[in-house]
Design a protein around this motif. Structure first.
Motif, short mmCIF file in Angstrom:
data_model
loop_
_atom_site.label_atom_id
_atom_site.label_comp_id
_atom_site.label_asym_id
_atom_site.label_seq_id
_atom_site.Cartn_x
_atom_site.Cartn_y
_atom_site.Cartn_z
N ALA A 166 0.83 -1.21 0.00
CA ALA A 166 0.00 0.00 0.00
C ALA A 166 0.86 1.26 0.00
N LYS A 167 1.97 1.24 0.75
CA LYS A 167 2.84 2.41 0.81
C LYS A 167 3.51 2.65 -0.54
N VAL A 168 3.97 1.60 -1.21
CA VAL A 168 4.57 1.75 -2.53
C VAL A 168 3.52 2.28 -3.51
N ALA A 169 2.30 1.73 -3.46
CA ALA A 169 1.23 2.19 -4.35
C ALA A 169 0.90 3.66 -4.08
N GLU A 170 0.89 4.05 -2.81
CA GLU A 170 0.62 5.44 -2.47
C GLU A 170 1.70 6.37 -3.02
N ILE A 171 2.95 5.99 -2.85
CA ILE A 171 4.06 6.82 -3.33
C ILE A 171 4.04 6.92 -4.85
N VAL A 172 3.86 5.80 -5.54
CA VAL A 172 3.80 5.83 -7.00
C VAL A 172 2.60 6.65 -7.45
N GLY A 173 1.46 6.47 -6.80
CA GLY A 173 0.27 7.24 -7.15
C GLY A 173 0.46 8.72 -6.98
N THR B 117 12.20 5.18 -10.88
CA THR B 117 12.28 4.19 -9.81
C THR B 117 13.16 4.71 -8.67
N ALA B 118 14.14 5.55 -8.99
CA ALA B 118 15.00 6.12 -7.95
C ALA B 118 14.20 6.98 -6.97
N GLU B 119 13.19 7.72 -7.49
CA GLU B 119 12.35 8.54 -6.62
C GLU B 119 11.55 7.66 -5.67
N VAL B 120 11.02 6.57 -6.18
CA VAL B 120 10.25 5.65 -5.34
C VAL B 120 11.15 5.03 -4.29
N HIS B 121 12.33 4.57 -4.68
CA HIS B 121 13.27 3.97 -3.74
C HIS B 121 13.70 4.97 -2.66
N ARG B 122 13.92 6.20 -3.04
CA ARG B 122 14.35 7.22 -2.07
C ARG B 122 13.26 7.45 -1.03
N ARG B 123 12.02 7.56 -1.47
CA ARG B 123 10.92 7.80 -0.52
C ARG B 123 10.67 6.59 0.37
N MET B 124 10.81 5.40 -0.17
CA MET B 124 10.65 4.19 0.65
C MET B 124 11.78 4.07 1.67
N ALA B 125 12.99 4.47 1.28
CA ALA B 125 14.12 4.43 2.22
C ALA B 125 13.93 5.45 3.33
N GLU B 126 13.27 6.59 3.05
CA GLU B 126 12.98 7.57 4.08
C GLU B 126 12.05 6.99 5.15
N ILE B 127 11.16 6.11 4.73
CA ILE B 127 10.18 5.54 5.65
C ILE B 127 10.71 4.29 6.35
N TYR B 128 11.27 3.37 5.58
CA TYR B 128 11.65 2.05 6.10
C TYR B 128 13.16 1.88 6.33
N GLY C 37 14.28 1.01 -18.19
CA GLY C 37 13.88 0.43 -16.91
C GLY C 37 13.87 1.38 -15.74
N LYS C 38 14.12 2.65 -15.99
CA LYS C 38 14.23 3.61 -14.89
C LYS C 38 13.01 4.50 -14.71
N THR C 39 12.15 4.56 -15.70
CA THR C 39 10.98 5.44 -15.64
C THR C 39 9.70 4.61 -15.62
N LEU C 40 8.81 4.95 -14.70
CA LEU C 40 7.51 4.29 -14.59
C LEU C 40 6.44 5.26 -15.08
N THR C 41 5.56 4.78 -15.95
CA THR C 41 4.50 5.61 -16.49
C THR C 41 3.16 5.05 -16.06
N ARG C 42 2.32 5.93 -15.59
CA ARG C 42 0.99 5.56 -15.12
C ARG C 42 0.07 5.26 -16.30
N LYS C 43 -0.73 4.21 -16.17
CA LYS C 43 -1.73 3.89 -17.20
C LYS C 43 -2.91 4.85 -17.07
N LYS C 44 -3.74 4.90 -18.11
CA LYS C 44 -4.92 5.75 -18.09
C LYS C 44 -5.90 5.24 -17.03
N PRO C 45 -6.65 6.16 -16.40
CA PRO C 45 -7.60 5.75 -15.37
C PRO C 45 -8.65 4.78 -15.91
#
Length: 146
Positions: A10-17, A28-39, A68-76
């Motif tokens: 849920a935390k990863v989904a929240e951060i990516v969202g 992916t580096a942004e996601v990893h950085r924020r997860m490292a701040e928490i965990y 492999g470094k950029t994550l793109t959100r799908k359409k709602p």
């Protein structure tokens, strides 16, 4: 279902969202950085974050760039059927852990890429496990019924 059962997911989904809501993509580096701040800065945190991201890609919620470094959100994707909307609302409330304003329910970062559709107040008012309340200013909030 994963956002209720697995708080780390849920935390990863929240951060990516949250990151992808502004521009539609993130690294992916942004996601990893924020997860490292928490965990914490641990190998397990990085590995498990990669596993959650890969699950979201496999489930067609995200696209990964060629490098492999950029994550793109799908359409709602709008959820069809009031039962599914009520179920998703319950899952979001379980993951968030507090009542949420009806107007901001669909904006919760953990819910991406799903949309709850129109007439949300009407759909949720008939749910036996949800409590829909309005304050004196007319703001509606939804919570889990105890």
């Amino acid at each position: 279902m994963a956002i209720v059962t697995y708080p780390f997911f849920a935390k990863v989904a929240e951060i990516v969202g949250r990151l992808t809501s502004l521009q539609g993509d993130c690294t992916t580096a942004e996601v990893h950085r924020r997860m490292a701040e928490i965990y914490g800065e641990r190998e397990g945190t990085r590995r498990m974050t990669n596993m959650v991201l890969q699950s979201q890609i496999d489930w067609a919620l995200l696209d990964r760039s060629d490098n492999g470094k950029t994550l793109t959100r799908k359409k709602p994707c709008a959820l069809e059927g009031s039962d599914l909307v009520r179920w998703m609302t319950t899952a979001v409330l379980e993951a968030v852990g507090r009542p949420v304003g009806l107007g901001t329910l669909e904006a919760q970062p953990v819910i991406y890429p799903f949309g709850l559709g129109d007439n949300l107040g009407f759909v949720l008012s008939s749910a036996s496990d949800l409590d829909l309340r309005a304050d004196s200013a007319g703001n509606q909030s939804v919570s889990l019924r105890e």
